[in-house]
Design a protein around this motif. Structure first.
Motif, mmCIF file in Angstrom:
data_model
loop_
_atom_site.group_PDB
_atom_site.id
_atom_site.type_symbol
_atom_site.label_atom_id
_atom_site.label_comp_id
_atom_site.label_asym_id
_atom_site.label_seq_id
_atom_site.Cartn_x
_atom_site.Cartn_y
_atom_site.Cartn_z
ATOM 1 N N UNK A 109 -6.037 -0.600 -70.995
ATOM 2 C CA UNK A 109 -6.817 -1.229 -72.070
ATOM 3 C C UNK A 109 -7.075 -2.711 -71.823
ATOM 4 N N UNK A 110 -6.516 -3.279 -70.745
ATOM 5 C CA UNK A 110 -6.780 -4.675 -70.420
ATOM 6 C C UNK A 110 -5.657 -5.634 -70.747
ATOM 7 N N UNK A 111 -4.531 -5.157 -71.259
ATOM 8 C CA UNK A 111 -3.401 -6.020 -71.555
ATOM 9 C C UNK A 111 -2.504 -6.181 -70.327
ATOM 10 N N UNK A 112 -1.941 -7.384 -70.152
ATOM 11 C CA UNK A 112 -1.029 -7.635 -69.046
ATOM 12 C C UNK A 112 -0.020 -8.693 -69.411
ATOM 13 N N UNK A 113 1.021 -8.815 -68.591
ATOM 14 C CA UNK A 113 2.083 -9.785 -68.838
ATOM 15 C C UNK A 113 2.301 -10.618 -67.581
ATOM 16 N N UNK A 114 2.010 -11.917 -67.665
ATOM 17 C CA UNK A 114 2.160 -12.797 -66.504
ATOM 18 C C UNK A 114 3.617 -13.092 -66.201
ATOM 19 N N UNK A 115 4.500 -12.974 -67.183
ATOM 20 C CA UNK A 115 5.898 -13.354 -66.985
ATOM 21 C C UNK A 115 6.601 -12.464 -65.975
ATOM 22 N N UNK A 116 6.079 -11.275 -65.714
ATOM 23 C CA UNK A 116 6.742 -10.344 -64.804
ATOM 24 C C UNK A 116 6.430 -10.606 -63.334
ATOM 25 N N UNK A 117 5.585 -11.586 -63.019
ATOM 26 C CA UNK A 117 5.305 -11.955 -61.631
ATOM 27 C C UNK A 117 6.471 -12.787 -61.102
ATOM 28 N N UNK A 118 7.060 -12.361 -60.008
ATOM 29 C CA UNK A 118 8.194 -13.083 -59.412
ATOM 30 C C UNK A 118 7.670 -14.190 -58.508
ATOM 31 N N UNK A 119 7.628 -15.417 -59.030
ATOM 32 C CA UNK A 119 7.093 -16.536 -58.261
ATOM 33 C C UNK A 119 8.054 -17.009 -57.180
ATOM 34 N N UNK A 120 9.354 -16.805 -57.371
ATOM 35 C CA UNK A 120 10.318 -17.297 -56.391
ATOM 36 C C UNK A 120 10.200 -16.580 -55.051
ATOM 37 N N UNK A 121 9.688 -15.354 -55.042
ATOM 38 C CA UNK A 121 9.540 -14.619 -53.787
ATOM 39 C C UNK A 121 8.077 -14.406 -53.402
#
Length: 712
Positions: free
Chosen positions: A114-126
């Motif tokens: 439906x177009x919803x997403x969560x940016x917090x789940x992206x692991x930036x440290x790796x």
């Protein structure tokens, strides 16, 4: 006048000339194809691992995305609602999480159908790199593709390695990361575990996160590679300080919003995901890629209604998907090369939504809402690039693509039907075709000029379709009931751009775009924390994007990105506001600016390294100064000055020292953001019913940290 502005920009770009020496060899996803960044007929930005690490403590995507033209990445400093990201104006109205854009991590969708997403789940440290695709080619990713953000986890090198990192900062920030990587034979693995804690700048804004991300790669045989991605995200609490009214912001920006503390407004999230991507090369001219993934997400949120009572919403989600694409190359009888791709995507997300009342921030009484919501898509797509080597004396590439999408939204009401609680079940299907056409003129080895056109669509999200307006006059109210009357908006995208590498150490990208949208989804009525939406307006988004980076000398380099974006309602529409117990219809006139979108945005950076800049992060001292500026942002459709945030500019400074200690490396770093202690609004809650629009940005704040890397 508006169309004339677009074509003036087009003519300005086409008048550019080039005298160059080298070409860009960075490979990117150009639509659904891997292509050299310089040749890609689209606006594609790449943020490498070093830039991600230098941008901040690697907590929020907004740290790195602020340097990408066309992207507005606002840090709410509210971890219960995630960062606010929009691309060319798409996604700006999201009250929480992401919508209107596609997020992909290691080839696995992080955006549900439906177009919803969560940016917090992206692991930036790796993360090894982040790619951002904007413009018409993004439509080949389907629903809500105002733009595409793809993150990629780094792969294990030949030498096993262990990394440990600790970051401390203002307002109780603590960030740790523990990472190990290695390879044995044909198998490599990267495993990363990170933690994050903050007490928060505002009252009631503390948060804690734990995250695990692992990528295993296996070369099963010559030409066959398997990538397995496993990640887990645990946020045991993220307090929600809510937004502030203008009066509250002026009095004390550190305070929590109305009734936030009394109701202990907060969010608890747990997500687990497992995915696999298989690539097989049949020959140099034919390659197959298949992906599969599954996961769960539990989300529990406590909201404020009054000083003594609140509500809670719980979502128990299961999601899964499959994808298959075939990439090939062929040649025509005239010897011209054609690259092509055919593929299919099938994704599904189902969640049990429950809700009820709270007292002092704890559940009380019976469940008042219990329903099962489902979103699914079944899409076919194709793209080809036809390279014409002898057209009009210069090489050209023609690009064509199409995506056939079918998106289903369903809701099953599991609460017994009564006279006061009618059946809230319902379903709706959205089926559409999204074509893309474009051409690239390869003026020289260092200069490409491109133009393209595409048509896209954006369905309502399940959260937007979850509420409807009942009653008339002052008896109106927003009820938790599926709204099948919301239509998908449709957009027409036009873009013209140039890509120029005058020397091997300099690159210039510029694009002019023009986007018209019909049936834009807007707020109909917001009441007591519930918002109903409607289709009411035509909109126009047009603007210019510029990106420049250069190595000025052996020890100096600079970067600049600028965006001018005019996003307006192209036709008038009516919305409803509630004051006390009275409802008032308000007409939003044509020409009003769309809220949540600054008209101008600038990022400028100057960096210095004692040992110069090379392919590998150099030893010695490194320093940078970054300037981030944005113009005024409106918080309401009506563009009231009392519901807007003034423009601002922030200066951020960072130092990093790298040492070689035996076989290992040690990095010591420090940073100060908002060096001049500017008071500003970090983000806005668009069309908030109680006029609690404002989320304050941080005053001057600092961080220090150390990272150790040791070959094993």
């Amino acid at each position: 006048m508006k169309t004339r502005l677009y074509w003036s920009g087009v003519l300005g770009l086409l008048s550019a000339t080039a005298h160059a020496q080298n070409a860009d060899e960075v490979m990117v996803q150009s639509g659904r194809m891997l292509q050299r960044q310089l040749d890609a007929p689209a606006s594609v930005s790449v943020i490498d691992g070093e830039a991600i690490r230098n941008a901040g403590p690697q907590v929020n995507l907004s740290e790195a995305l602020s340097q990408v033209p066309g992207v507005v990445a606002l840090n709410r400093n509210n971890y219960a609602q995630d960062v606010q990201i929009s691309i060319r104006g798409f996604g700006a109205r999201a009250p929480f999480g992401l919508r209107g854009i596609r997020l992909i991590t290691d080839g696995i969708p992080a955006t549900i159908p439906d177009g919803q997403g969560q940016a917090s789940t992206v692991s930036l440290t790796s993360a090894e790199r982040i790619e951002v695709l904007t413009g018409p080619l993004a439509q080949l990713y389907g629903n809500s593709a105002g733009g595409v953000i793809q993150s990629t986890t780094r792969e294990a090198g030949a030498q096993p390695q262990a990394d440990a990192q600790v970051t401390l900062g203002s307002y109780g920030l603590r960030r740790t990361d523990w990472q190990a990587s290695g390879r044995t034979g044909r198998v490599g693995i990267v495993a990363d575990y990170s933690t994050f804690h903050t007490d928060g700048y505002r009252a009631g804004s503390g948060a804690e996160r734990k995250q695990f991300n692992s990528v295993l790669t296996a070369d099963l045989q010559e030409g066959t590679r398997l990538k397995v991605v496993a990640n887990a995200f645990d946020m045991p609490y993220a307090m929600d300080p809510l937004g502030l009214t203008a009066a509250q912001l002026a009095a004390d920006p550190q305070q929590a919003g109305t009734n936030a503390l009394a109701n202990r407004t907060r969010k608890i999230v747990s997500q687990n995901q497992l995915g696999a991507v298989l690539e097989h090369r049949f020959s140099d001219d034919l390659r197959l890629q298949a992906r599969a993934y599954t996961g769960t997400r539990d989300n529990l949120q406590y909201q404020a209604s009054s000083a003594t009572a609140g509500t809670w919403v719980g979502l128990a989600r299961e999601f899964k998907g499959l994808g298959l694409q075939l990439n090939g190359k062929t040649r025509t009888d005239a010897g011209n090369k054609i690259d092509w791709v055919l593929g299919v995507d099938a994704d599904q997300s189902g969640e049990q939504r429950q809700g009820g009342a709270t007292a002092a921030g704890e559940k009380t009484g019976a469940i008042t809402r219990n329903e099962y919501n489902e979103a699914s898509n079944r899409d076919l797509f194709a793209q080809l690039n036809w390279h014409l080597s002898n057209l009009a004396g210069s090489p050209w590439t023609l690009t064509a693509g199409v995506r056939r999408s079918s998106v289903d939204l369903k809701s099953r009401d599991d609460i017994p039907v009564t006279a006061l609680d009618p059946n809230g079940s319902g379903s709706v299907n959205f089926t559409t075709t999204s074509p893309v056409l474009g051409a690239t003129w390869h003026a020289s080895e260092q200069l490409n000029v491109y133009a393209n056109w595409g048509r896209g669509f954006e369905t309502p999200t399940l959260a937007e379709a979850a509420y409807a307006v009942t009653g008339t006059g002052n008896t109106r109210s927003v009820v938790g009931q599926f709204n099948p009357n919301l239509l998908a908006s449709q957009s027409q995208h036009k873009e013209v751009g140039i890509k120029w590498t005058p020397t091997r150490d300099m690159r210039l990208d510029a694009a002019v775009f023009h986007i018209q949208t019909e049936r834009e989804i807007v707020t109909s009525l917001s009441d007591a924390g519930k918002t109903a939406y409607t289709n009411a307006a035509q909109t126009l988004r047009q603007g210019v994007e510029l990106s420049w980076r250069a190595k000025l000398a052996e020890q100096w380099r600079a970067q600049l990105s600028a965006t001018w974006l005019e996003a307006t309602y192209d036709s008038a529409f009516t919305t409803t506001a509630k004051t006390g117990s009275n409802y008032t219809n308000k007409t939003v006139a044509a020409g009003k600016a769309m809220p949540g979108i600054p008209e101008q945005q600038l990022f400028a950076s100057v960096q210095w390294a004692a040992q110069g800049f090379g392919a590998k992060a150099p030893l010695g001292l490194q320093a940078s100064l970054d300037w981030v500026a944005r113009s005024r942002i409106w918080a309401s459709d009506a563009n009231d000055l009392t519901a807007s945030a003034a423009g601002y500019g922030l200066l951020n400074a960072k130092l990093r020292q790298r040492y070689q200690v035996g076989p290992g490396r040690v990095e010591v770093y420090a940073g100060i953001d908002n060096l001049f202690n500017r008071r500003y609004v970090g983000s806005l809650i668009v069309n908030q019913a109680s006029a609690q629009f404002f989320e304050p940005g941080l005053p001057r704040n600092s961080m220090v940290g150390v990272k150790a890397s040791l070959p094993l």
